[in-house]
Design an enzyme around this catalytic site. Structure first.
Site, short mmCIF file in Angstrom:
data_model
loop_
_atom_site.label_atom_id
_atom_site.label_comp_id
_atom_site.label_asym_id
_atom_site.label_seq_id
_atom_site.Cartn_x
_atom_site.Cartn_y
_atom_site.Cartn_z
N GLU A 35 127.59 79.00 101.03
CA GLU A 35 126.43 78.21 101.47
C GLU A 35 126.67 76.78 101.06
O GLU A 35 126.79 76.46 99.88
CB GLU A 35 125.11 78.73 100.88
N GLY A 71 123.94 84.06 119.03
CA GLY A 71 124.84 84.91 119.80
C GLY A 71 125.14 86.23 119.11
O GLY A 71 126.00 86.99 119.55
N THR A 72 124.41 86.53 118.03
CA THR A 72 124.59 87.80 117.34
C THR A 72 123.99 88.93 118.18
O THR A 72 122.88 88.79 118.71
CB THR A 72 123.90 87.78 115.97
N THR A 73 124.70 90.02 118.31
CA THR A 73 124.18 91.17 119.05
C THR A 73 123.85 92.31 118.08
O THR A 73 124.20 92.27 116.91
CB THR A 73 125.20 91.65 120.11
N SER A 97 123.78 87.27 124.93
CA SER A 97 124.75 88.27 124.50
C SER A 97 126.16 87.70 124.55
O SER A 97 127.07 88.20 123.88
CB SER A 97 124.66 89.51 125.38
N ASN A 98 126.34 86.64 125.35
CA ASN A 98 127.64 86.00 125.47
C ASN A 98 127.41 84.57 125.95
O ASN A 98 126.74 84.35 126.97
CB ASN A 98 128.51 86.76 126.47
N HIS A 131 137.14 95.54 123.05
CA HIS A 131 137.04 94.51 122.03
C HIS A 131 137.93 94.87 120.83
O HIS A 131 138.42 96.00 120.71
CB HIS A 131 135.60 94.34 121.55
N LYS A 135 134.79 94.63 115.73
CA LYS A 135 133.47 94.44 116.34
C LYS A 135 132.54 95.54 115.85
O LYS A 135 132.87 96.73 115.90
CB LYS A 135 133.58 94.46 117.87
#
Length: 232
Positions: A35, A71-73, A97-98, A131, A135
């Site tokens: 951080e 963009g985190t799924t 999602s992308n 992928h 992932k």
């Protein structure tokens, strides 16, 4: 533009590199063991973390009136809650999602293909996504968005990773090597196959799209999508 990075894995580091090349300043970054900087200095935040952290990260930005691009799924069961929080805080929020420009063009092509294929019942639709082995979620958020595009313009009702029923679309998720992301939609009949494929060569496309979205979101209020950003 002053940017915050929430999530500092492969995508976060790619976004950092490209953002600096484009003249932006990274004023805050946060990862699992890192951080640095001050979040409140940011004019926008780009969030690529993990499903367990995404909602907290997004909510924290909205509550501090920092526009956030995520963009985190794998967290979308709480998406509606974030939409409501954005409205409550009069905030700015984009989820995709992308973020790849090419993938978002592919989404529109996929919807158009679904419309013209719908009358031809001899073709069955299926999706394959490939992928890298790191992932965390399966199927990918991109594959789900592709399936939703077909469902919107056909008689299909849902998607599955199991053996599909007549009103379902099969999604097959493959994990291998360091594949950046390959998505294929195939319409298969006894006579022939029609297929559409998007293959990502690097992560740069995802990162550039996220930075573009953050730039576009500045000085706007509300909940938006990449269709708004790209005007498609």
């Amino acid at each position: 533009m002053k940017l915050a990075l929430l999530g500092y894995g492969k995508m976060g580091k790619t976004i950092e590199r490209l953002a600096k090349e484009m003249g932006h300043e990274i004023v805050y970054k946060k990862g699992s063991s890192l951080e640095e900087g001050t979040l409140t200095r940011a004019e926008a935040a780009i969030e690529f973390s993990i499903p367990e952290a995404a909602v907290t990260n997004i909510a924290h930005c909205l509550e501090k009136n920092i526009p956030v691009v995520s963009g985190t799924t794998g967290w979308l069961s709480e998406y509606d809650d974030m939409v409501q929080l954005c409205k409550k805080c009069n905030g700015s929020f984009i989820y995709a999602s992308n973020f790849s420009i090419g993938v978002n063009l592919f989404f529109s092509i996929n919807e158009y293909a679904a419309k013209i294929m719908a009358p031809w019942k001899e073709y069955s639709a299926g999706i394959e996504e490939i992928h890298h082995t790191q992932k965390l979620d399966a199927p990918s958020g991109t594959a789900i968005t592709i399936a939703e595009g077909i469902i919107q313009h056909s008689e299909k009702k849902s998607w599955t990773m199991e053996t599909p029923q007549d009103n379902e679309i099969k999604i097959e998720a493959v994990r291998e090597g360091d594949v950046k992301g390959t998505h294929t939609v195939a319409y298969v009949s006894a006579i022939d196959t029609i297929s559409l494929t998007h293959k990502a060569h690097t992560r740069d496309g995802f990162a550039k799209g996220a930075i573009l979205a953050a730039q576009w979101l500045k000085n706007k209020k509300g909940v938006f999508t990449m269709k708004d950003v790209l005007g498609i």
